[in-house]
Design a protein around this motif. Structure first.
Motif, short mmCIF file in Angstrom:
data_model
loop_
_atom_site.label_atom_id
_atom_site.label_comp_id
_atom_site.label_asym_id
_atom_site.label_seq_id
_atom_site.Cartn_x
_atom_site.Cartn_y
_atom_site.Cartn_z
N ASN A 85 0.80 -1.24 0.00
CA ASN A 85 0.00 0.00 0.00
C ASN A 85 0.83 1.28 0.00
OD1 ASN A 85 -2.62 -1.15 -0.06
ND2 ASN A 85 -2.33 -1.73 2.08
N VAL A 86 1.94 1.27 -0.69
CA VAL A 86 2.78 2.46 -0.81
C VAL A 86 2.30 3.30 -1.98
CG1 VAL A 86 5.14 3.21 -1.44
CG2 VAL A 86 4.79 1.43 0.30
N MET A 87 2.52 4.62 -1.89
CA MET A 87 2.26 5.55 -2.99
C MET A 87 3.58 6.20 -3.36
SD MET A 87 0.18 7.31 -5.00
CE MET A 87 -1.46 7.16 -4.32
N LEU A 88 4.03 5.95 -4.59
CA LEU A 88 5.24 6.59 -5.12
C LEU A 88 4.80 7.47 -6.27
CD1 LEU A 88 7.71 3.55 -5.24
CD2 LEU A 88 7.44 5.26 -3.42
N HIS A 89 5.14 8.76 -6.21
CA HIS A 89 4.64 9.70 -7.21
C HIS A 89 5.75 10.65 -7.65
CE1 HIS A 89 2.03 12.56 -9.26
NE2 HIS A 89 1.10 11.61 -9.22
N GLY A 90 6.25 10.46 -8.87
CA GLY A 90 7.22 11.38 -9.44
C GLY A 90 8.49 11.51 -8.61
N CYS A 91 9.05 10.39 -8.16
CA CYS A 91 10.20 10.42 -7.26
C CYS A 91 11.30 9.48 -7.77
CB CYS A 91 9.77 10.01 -5.86
SG CYS A 91 8.97 8.40 -5.77
N VAL A 92 12.46 9.56 -7.12
CA VAL A 92 13.58 8.68 -7.43
C VAL A 92 13.92 7.90 -6.17
CG1 VAL A 92 16.02 8.57 -8.07
CG2 VAL A 92 14.51 10.24 -9.18
N ILE A 93 13.94 6.59 -6.31
CA ILE A 93 14.31 5.69 -5.21
C ILE A 93 15.59 4.99 -5.66
CG2 ILE A 93 13.58 3.79 -3.73
CD1 ILE A 93 11.64 6.22 -3.65
N GLU A 94 16.70 5.26 -4.99
CA GLU A 94 17.97 4.67 -5.38
C GLU A 94 18.06 3.21 -4.93
OE1 GLU A 94 21.06 7.44 -4.16
OE2 GLU A 94 20.47 8.86 -5.73
N ASP A 95 19.18 2.56 -5.21
CA ASP A 95 19.36 1.12 -4.98
C ASP A 95 19.28 0.74 -3.49
OD1 ASP A 95 19.82 0.94 -7.71
OD2 ASP A 95 21.99 0.77 -7.50
N ARG A 96 18.76 -0.48 -3.27
CA ARG A 96 18.69 -1.13 -1.96
C ARG A 96 18.02 -0.27 -0.90
NH1 ARG A 96 23.96 -4.94 -0.94
NH2 ARG A 96 23.58 -6.23 -2.75
N VAL A 97 16.89 0.26 -1.23
CA VAL A 97 16.09 1.06 -0.30
C VAL A 97 14.90 0.21 0.13
CG1 VAL A 97 14.51 3.06 -0.22
CG2 VAL A 97 16.79 3.29 -1.22
N LEU A 98 14.40 0.45 1.33
CA LEU A 98 13.15 -0.15 1.79
C LEU A 98 12.16 0.99 2.04
CD1 LEU A 98 12.53 -3.03 4.17
CD2 LEU A 98 11.26 -0.92 4.48
N ILE A 99 11.03 0.92 1.36
CA ILE A 99 9.93 1.86 1.58
C ILE A 99 8.88 1.10 2.38
CG2 ILE A 99 8.22 3.39 0.55
CD1 ILE A 99 11.05 4.23 -0.19
N GLY A 100 8.63 1.52 3.61
CA GLY A 100 7.73 0.81 4.51
C GLY A 100 6.28 0.87 4.08
N MET A 101 5.50 -0.04 4.63
CA MET A 101 4.08 -0.16 4.30
C MET A 101 3.35 1.17 4.48
SD MET A 101 3.05 -3.87 5.87
CE MET A 101 3.77 -3.60 7.47
N SER A 102 2.49 1.48 3.53
CA SER A 102 1.62 2.66 3.54
C SER A 102 2.37 4.00 3.55
CB SER A 102 0.63 2.61 4.72
OG SER A 102 -0.22 1.49 4.55
N ALA A 103 3.63 4.00 3.17
CA ALA A 103 4.37 5.26 3.05
C ALA A 103 3.96 5.96 1.75
CB ALA A 103 5.87 5.00 3.04
#
Length: 174
Positions: A85-103
């Motif tokens: 349930n994450v929302m990613l909008h117009g962003c850059v996520i570099e290598d080996r990142v963890l985006i937690g639930m509902s972020a």
């Protein structure tokens, strides 16, 4: 069968080793890398800009990935874990990142390599998250640098999802 469709002549390019859940929706100028996994109820809409998802990256159930018209594509690096349930909008996520639930990670944000955005965090537009850091809260703020143990756990996280997607691919008729 997932919904995979073009938009204005741009069609998704999905590596043959990727797992795409039956009810995922992938539209437009989207590229998905080797051994990636796109799980149930994920929507990836590269209609008014492009989306790139790296090798060995997992996008978990219920996540929405979108872009900003003409200004902000969404680029997700290699070996990234994007929680449920994450929302990613117009962003850059570099290598080996963890985006937690509902972020939620908004336009113009850059999340540096080997970082964690905590569950439920809201990263407002144009923030730069330094590598090896933990951000949490609404709005998200720097909490601390990650420990070596936490950075090693980021590797285990994406590797687990490679195993899961392989099991699903092997048993796709069950």
């Amino acid at each position: 069968m997932p919904i995979i469709k073009g938009y204005k002549g741009k069609y998704p390019k999905i590596d043959q080793t990727a797992f795409i859940a039956e009810n995922a929706v992938i539209i437009g100028d989207v590229e998905i890398g080797k051994d990636a996994s796109i799980w149930y109820n994920v929507v990836i809409r590269g209609d008014v800009n492009y989306i790139r998802i790296g090798d060995r990256t997992n996008i978990q159930d219920g996540t929405i990935i979108h872009v900003t018209h003409d200004t902000h594509p969404t680029i997700i690096g290699n070996e990234v874990t994007v929680g449920h349930n994450v929302m990613l909008h117009g962003c850059v996520i570099e290598d080996r990142v963890l985006i937690g639930m509902s972020a939620t990670v908004m336009d113009g944000v850059i999340v540096g390599k080997e970082s964690i955005v905590a569950a439920g965090a809201l990263v407002p537009p144009n923030k730069k998250i330094e590598p090896h850091s933990l951000w949490a809260g609404v709005p998200a703020k720097f909490v601390r640098n990650l420990t070596e143990e936490e950075i090693k756990h980021l590797e285990k996280s994406y590797q687990n999802y490679i195993k899961y997607k392989n099991i699903y691919l092997e048993n796709k008729d069950e």
